[in-house]
Write a protein that holds these residues in place. Structure first.
Motif, PDB file in Angstrom:
ATOM      1  N   LEU A 142      43.536  58.829 -62.563  1.00  0.00           N
ATOM      2  CA  LEU A 142      44.602  58.580 -63.537  1.00  0.00           C
ATOM      3  C   LEU A 142      44.067  57.789 -64.720  1.00  0.00           C
ATOM      4  CD1 LEU A 142      47.595  58.584 -64.395  1.00  0.00           C
ATOM      5  CD2 LEU A 142      47.888  56.503 -63.019  1.00  0.00           C
ATOM      6  N   ALA A 143      43.283  56.745 -64.450  1.00  0.00           N
ATOM      7  CA  ALA A 143      42.746  55.913 -65.526  1.00  0.00           C
ATOM      8  C   ALA A 143      41.750  56.693 -66.381  1.00  0.00           C
ATOM      9  CB  ALA A 143      42.077  54.677 -64.930  1.00  0.00           C
ATOM     10  N   ALA A 144      40.893  57.480 -65.739  1.00  0.00           N
ATOM     11  CA  ALA A 144      39.913  58.267 -66.497  1.00  0.00           C
ATOM     12  C   ALA A 144      40.608  59.281 -67.401  1.00  0.00           C
ATOM     13  CB  ALA A 144      38.964  58.981 -65.533  1.00  0.00           C
ATOM     14  N   ASN A 145      41.627  59.938 -66.872  1.00  0.00           N
ATOM     15  CA  ASN A 145      42.371  60.898 -67.696  1.00  0.00           C
ATOM     16  C   ASN A 145      43.069  60.212 -68.862  1.00  0.00           C
ATOM     17  OD1 ASN A 145      41.590  63.029 -66.111  1.00  0.00           O
ATOM     18  ND2 ASN A 145      43.535  63.237 -65.038  1.00  0.00           N
ATOM     19  N   ALA A 146      43.615  59.007 -68.596  1.00  0.00           N
ATOM     20  CA  ALA A 146      44.288  58.263 -69.668  1.00  0.00           C
ATOM     21  C   ALA A 146      43.307  57.899 -70.779  1.00  0.00           C
ATOM     22  CB  ALA A 146      44.939  57.008 -69.099  1.00  0.00           C
ATOM     23  N   VAL A 147      42.105  57.510 -70.401  1.00  0.00           N
ATOM     24  CA  VAL A 147      41.073  57.195 -71.393  1.00  0.00           C
ATOM     25  C   VAL A 147      40.720  58.433 -72.209  1.00  0.00           C
ATOM     26  CG1 VAL A 147      38.631  56.598 -71.663  1.00  0.00           C
ATOM     27  CG2 VAL A 147      40.090  55.230 -70.160  1.00  0.00           C
ATOM     28  N   LEU A 148      40.530  59.563 -71.532  1.00  0.00           N
ATOM     29  CA  LEU A 148      40.137  60.790 -72.222  1.00  0.00           C
ATOM     30  C   LEU A 148      41.254  61.333 -73.115  1.00  0.00           C
ATOM     31  CD1 LEU A 148      38.128  62.568 -69.385  1.00  0.00           C
ATOM     32  CD2 LEU A 148      37.228  61.419 -71.414  1.00  0.00           C
ATOM     33  N   LEU A 149      42.496  61.110 -72.724  1.00  0.00           N
ATOM     34  CA  LEU A 149      43.599  61.554 -73.576  1.00  0.00           C
ATOM     35  C   LEU A 149      43.644  60.766 -74.884  1.00  0.00           C
ATOM     36  CD1 LEU A 149      46.549  62.298 -71.123  1.00  0.00           C
ATOM     37  CD2 LEU A 149      45.276  63.925 -72.533  1.00  0.00           C
ATOM     38  N   GLN A 150      43.042  59.569 -74.902  1.00  0.00           N
ATOM     39  CA  GLN A 150      42.939  58.835 -76.157  1.00  0.00           C
ATOM     40  C   GLN A 150      42.053  59.576 -77.151  1.00  0.00           C
ATOM     41  OE1 GLN A 150      44.860  56.077 -76.797  1.00  0.00           O
ATOM     42  NE2 GLN A 150      45.676  56.691 -74.807  1.00  0.00           N
ATOM     43  N   PHE A 151      41.053  60.317 -76.636  1.00  0.00           N
ATOM     44  CA  PHE A 151      40.225  61.156 -77.505  1.00  0.00           C
ATOM     45  C   PHE A 151      41.090  62.237 -78.151  1.00  0.00           C
ATOM     46  CE2 PHE A 151      37.196  58.980 -75.083  1.00  0.00           C
ATOM     47  CZ  PHE A 151      35.885  59.273 -75.457  1.00  0.00           C
ATOM     48  N   VAL A 152      41.932  62.872 -77.323  1.00  0.00           N
ATOM     49  CA  VAL A 152      42.835  63.907 -77.833  1.00  0.00           C
ATOM     50  C   VAL A 152      43.744  63.318 -78.908  1.00  0.00           C
ATOM     51  CG1 VAL A 152      44.650  65.548 -77.212  1.00  0.00           C
ATOM     52  CG2 VAL A 152      42.750  65.142 -75.631  1.00  0.00           C
ATOM     53  N   LEU A 153      44.223  62.089 -78.668  1.00  0.00           N
ATOM     54  CA  LEU A 153      45.087  61.416 -79.637  1.00  0.00           C
ATOM     55  C   LEU A 153      44.345  61.155 -80.947  1.00  0.00           C
ATOM     56  CD1 LEU A 153      47.885  60.102 -80.042  1.00  0.00           C
ATOM     57  CD2 LEU A 153      46.901  57.974 -79.174  1.00  0.00           C
TER      58      LEU A 153
END
Length: 442
Positions: free
Chosen positions: A262-273
């Motif tokens: 969950l934390a890794a995905n949240a970090v990577l979604l910041q890239f998408v943002l």
């Protein structure tokens, strides 16, 4: 030059997007220094709830942009004034309804976010204050959409800077100066939203004064205008709900795989943002210019705008992907210092490197279809992308774990691009973008 027009409209929007995380950082820093972590958790949970809640009504901005841009292209001052008045009336009604219905809305939202009892109690306190900003937030969406439709994106930047600046100052005053906690953070947001609304109204009044206080006809009596506005916005609302579901589903499935995933995905979604800041900026500029060209019945200008916006979007997506490829690991290290999360984020980083290039078309096509007010097509393709691609691909690739989840998300993104792209190409090749006025949202 169309390329220059697209860029001149886009850069203030990109900068205004970049200001959004600044406020979140200040909120975190202010509340993070309080003596108990439940305050930070409460603000985080409450802010997440309102981000989703208000994002769901983002159609007020998008629908207003497309319709206003077309009226601007036709040179119809009366129609532009009527759209502003009707949009603000709709925002007021929805905002007051949210305030009136806030107890069950907040209870349901917080139950879905599933925080601890202590954190949820603080989030509820935050929400009881923050809900009173609803009329102002939604009215600001309308004002931003109206100014953007008229080709003035610098107002968006100005309003965002004013909102965030006031919010930050009041955060410090209420929490650090007066000793308040989550209620101070929420109250700061409420006051900032109403101050921003006052500035936006003043700017709109300035435009009206330049039009010699032209009488505004039909704001209340023109039921056909409301029907058209609701038709465009209802389709956008359903489309936005589908998009919210896609992100919520992604987070939920990641959570089922464990806290580290969950934390890794949240970090990577910041890239998408981060990538979306630029892509959204060019898409929003496209909304305005496409709507104006359609309103002016300028097919050559429409094609020139689409071509120029495509070039800028592809350039922005390429730069984002290259940046993530070259500096992705370093950016992950900036966002988290947890070794397990860093390692896992590195495993799934290739998905995010590819994402800007895969998503660029979906952002641009959204801008074109919003400017053309063909919102039913956006609704239908979004529903099909979720039900026909995202969920089936996730179901079939569950044995792949988080790779399967990212594959499903990428399939969803590609489906949006391909489905809307197919409709765009058909209308482009058959020269049907300039539909009769009675079919604005087809």
């Amino acid at each position: 030059m169309p390329r220059r027009k697209v860029f001149d409209l886009a850069w203030p929007l990109i900068l205004s997007n970049i200001t959004v995380p600044l406020l979140g950082l200040v909120d975190t820093a202010v509340v993070g220094h309080l003596p108990d972590s439940r305050y930070l958790g409460g603000v985080t949970l409450g802010a997440t709830l309102f981000s989703f809640l208000y994002w769901g009504f983002g159609f007020l901005r998008m629908g207003t942009t497309g319709l206003t841009a077309q009226a601007h292209g036709r040179g119809e001052v009366d129609a532009m004034l009527r759209l502003l008045g009707q949009g603000l009336m709709l925002a007021l009604v929805i905002g007051l309804a949210l305030v009136a219905l806030h107890p069950p809305v907040i209870a349901l939202g917080l139950s879905l976010l599933d925080g601890s009892a202590a954190v949820t109690a603080q989030a509820e306190l935050y929400a009881r204050w923050r809900i009173f900003s609803a009329p102002a937030v939604l009215a600001n969406y309308v004002l931003i959409g109206w100014f953007l439709g008229r080709g003035n994106s610098r107002v968006t930047l100005l309003l965002m800077v004013i909102n965030n600046s006031i919010n930050i100052v009041l955060d410090l005053l209420f929490v650090v100066g007066l000793g308040m906690t989550v209620d101070g953070v929420a109250l700061a947001s409420v006051m900032a939203d109403y101050c921003t609304l006052a500035v936006g109204i003043a700017l709109a009044m300035g435009v009206w004064r330049r039009w010699s206080w032209r009488p505004v006809a039909g704001v209340f009596r023109d039921l056909g205008g409301y029907r058209r506005l609701l038709s465009v916005n209802l389709a956008l609302f359903i489309r936005t709900l589908c998009l919210l579901f896609a992100f919520a589903f992604f987070h939920a499935q990641g959570a089922d795989m464990g806290d580290t995933t969950l934390a890794a995905n949240a970090v990577l979604l910041q890239f998408v943002l981060l990538a979306s800041y630029a892509l959204d900026g060019f898409a929003h500029a496209t909304e305005s210019l496409v709507g104006q060209r359609i309103g002016a019945n300028d097919e050559a200008g429409f094609r020139a705008v689409v071509w120029a916006a495509s070039q800028w979007s592809l350039l922005a997506a390429g730069l984002a992907s290259v940046s993530f490829w070259l500096a992705g690991d370093a950016l992950v290290a900036v966002l988290t210092d947890l070794p397990a999360v860093r390692t896992m984020a590195g495993v799934y980083l290739p998905w995010v490197i590819a994402m800007p290039l895969l998503a660029a078309a979906s952002y641009l096509l959204d801008g074109i279809f919003i400017g053309a007010t063909r919102t039913r097509a956006m609704r239908d393709t979004m529903v099909l992308a979720v039900l026909g691609f995202y969920l089936p691909v996730w179901w079939l690739t569950q044995p792949l774990g988080n790779h399967g989840l990212w594959l499903a998300f990428v399939a969803f993104t590609l489906a949006r691009s391909l489905l809307l792209g197919g409709l765009f190409h058909r209308a482009w090749s058959q020269r049907r973008w300039f539909a009769p006025a009675g079919h604005p949202a087809g």
